[in-house]
Design a protein around this motif. Structure first.
Motif, mmCIF file in Angstrom:
data_model
loop_
_atom_site.group_PDB
_atom_site.id
_atom_site.type_symbol
_atom_site.label_atom_id
_atom_site.label_comp_id
_atom_site.label_asym_id
_atom_site.label_seq_id
_atom_site.Cartn_x
_atom_site.Cartn_y
_atom_site.Cartn_z
ATOM 1 N N LEU A 98 0.838 -1.191 0.000
ATOM 2 C CA LEU A 98 0.000 0.000 0.000
ATOM 3 C C LEU A 98 0.878 1.248 0.000
ATOM 4 N N PHE A 102 -3.197 6.117 1.003
ATOM 5 C CA PHE A 102 -4.091 5.215 0.285
ATOM 6 C C PHE A 102 -5.503 5.327 0.844
ATOM 7 N N SER A 105 -10.859 2.080 0.123
ATOM 8 C CA SER A 105 -11.163 1.074 -0.900
ATOM 9 C C SER A 105 -9.904 0.312 -1.300
ATOM 10 N N ARG A 106 -8.769 1.014 -1.356
ATOM 11 C CA ARG A 106 -7.503 0.344 -1.688
ATOM 12 C C ARG A 106 -7.066 -0.554 -0.528
ATOM 13 N N LYS A 109 -9.204 -3.684 -0.648
ATOM 14 C CA LYS A 109 -8.776 -4.573 -1.732
ATOM 15 C C LYS A 109 -7.612 -5.448 -1.276
#
Length: 236
Positions: A98, A102, A105-106, A109
């Motif tokens: 990451l 960030f 949503s990232r 994921k």
């Protein structure tokens, strides 16, 4: 069951941001936040976690150096402001990388990669009823339902079954990952027990056959809840 998360970052704002993301995610549990690699090493000697959110650039030891020092690393998601470290991270088989800052949503994921992998592992474990271990120069088939409990023995573990016991060179964490979660529970940093073989509970002790196994003080409430659940008749 929620996945236990440890956050390691020397920046207070970065720790707070990750703590907020973890708290927003129903299947995650924030266990602790630490500011250094040295604190992390000491914490992991006494505690078990599922996910380590690890910063790379820290003053005493980098996240990469910390991960390389582990013999049995948890699942790691690197967090850093420096893109150039990405290749090093993936070479160490981390789950994701990451890049700060960030979004949630990232973050989600990255975490979902672990959840999907865990689902696949659990389905695979449920489909088999035995494991193979190396013991005394032989490869031995051990039926999962026969395992009563497993204990650490220095660099080895000893697997106790209804018929015999086996000493093998593997970590307790590794064997725990290979066994179905619904059939075994970690009750202490040194013990993993088969739920179906528990005879009785008394204070901080579990009785399995003629063995008395100590329950960790920190894990006691969780262990009682997992073992008894809604099956208890009467009053504690």
């Amino acid at each position: 069951m929620k996945m236990k998360c440890l956050i390691v970052d020397d920046e207070p704002l970065a720790r707070k941001g990750l703590e907020d993301f973890v708290s927003q995610t129903p299947f995650l549990e924030h266990v602790k936040s630490l500011a250094s690699a040295i604190e992390t090493i000491e914490f992991l000697k006494q505690n078990s976690i599922d996910i380590l959110f690890l910063d790379i650039q820290m003053p005493d030891m980098t996240g990469i150096e910390l991960l390389e020092s582990f013999q049995d690393a948890p699942q790691v998601i690197f967090t850093t402001a420096h893109r150039e470290f990405a290749l090093d991270g993936f070479e160490l088989n981390v789950i994701d990388f990451l890049l700060k800052p960030f979004s949630y949503s990232r973050f989600l994921k990255a975490v979902n990669k672990i959840v999907v992998d865990d689902d696949k592992r659990e389905k695979s474990k449920a489909a088999k009823n035995y494991i193979f271990i190396k013991c005394n120069g032989m490869i031995i088939k051990v039926f999962i339902d026969d395992i009563t409990f497993i204990e650490t023995a220095k660099d080895y573990i000893q697997i106790h079954t209804v018929h015999d016991k086996y000493l093998t060179l593997v970590s307790l964490k590794h064997i725990e990952e290979e066994l179905p979660k619904e059939k075994f529970i970690r009750v202490h940093r040194y013990y993993l027990v088969g739920l179906s073989h528990i005879k009785k509970l008394e204070g901080n002790l579990i009785y399995i056959g003629d063995h008395k196994i100590k329950i960790s003080r920190i894990l006691r409430n969780e262990v009682y809840k997992s073992i008894i659940g809604n099956k208890f008749i009467g009053r504690l």
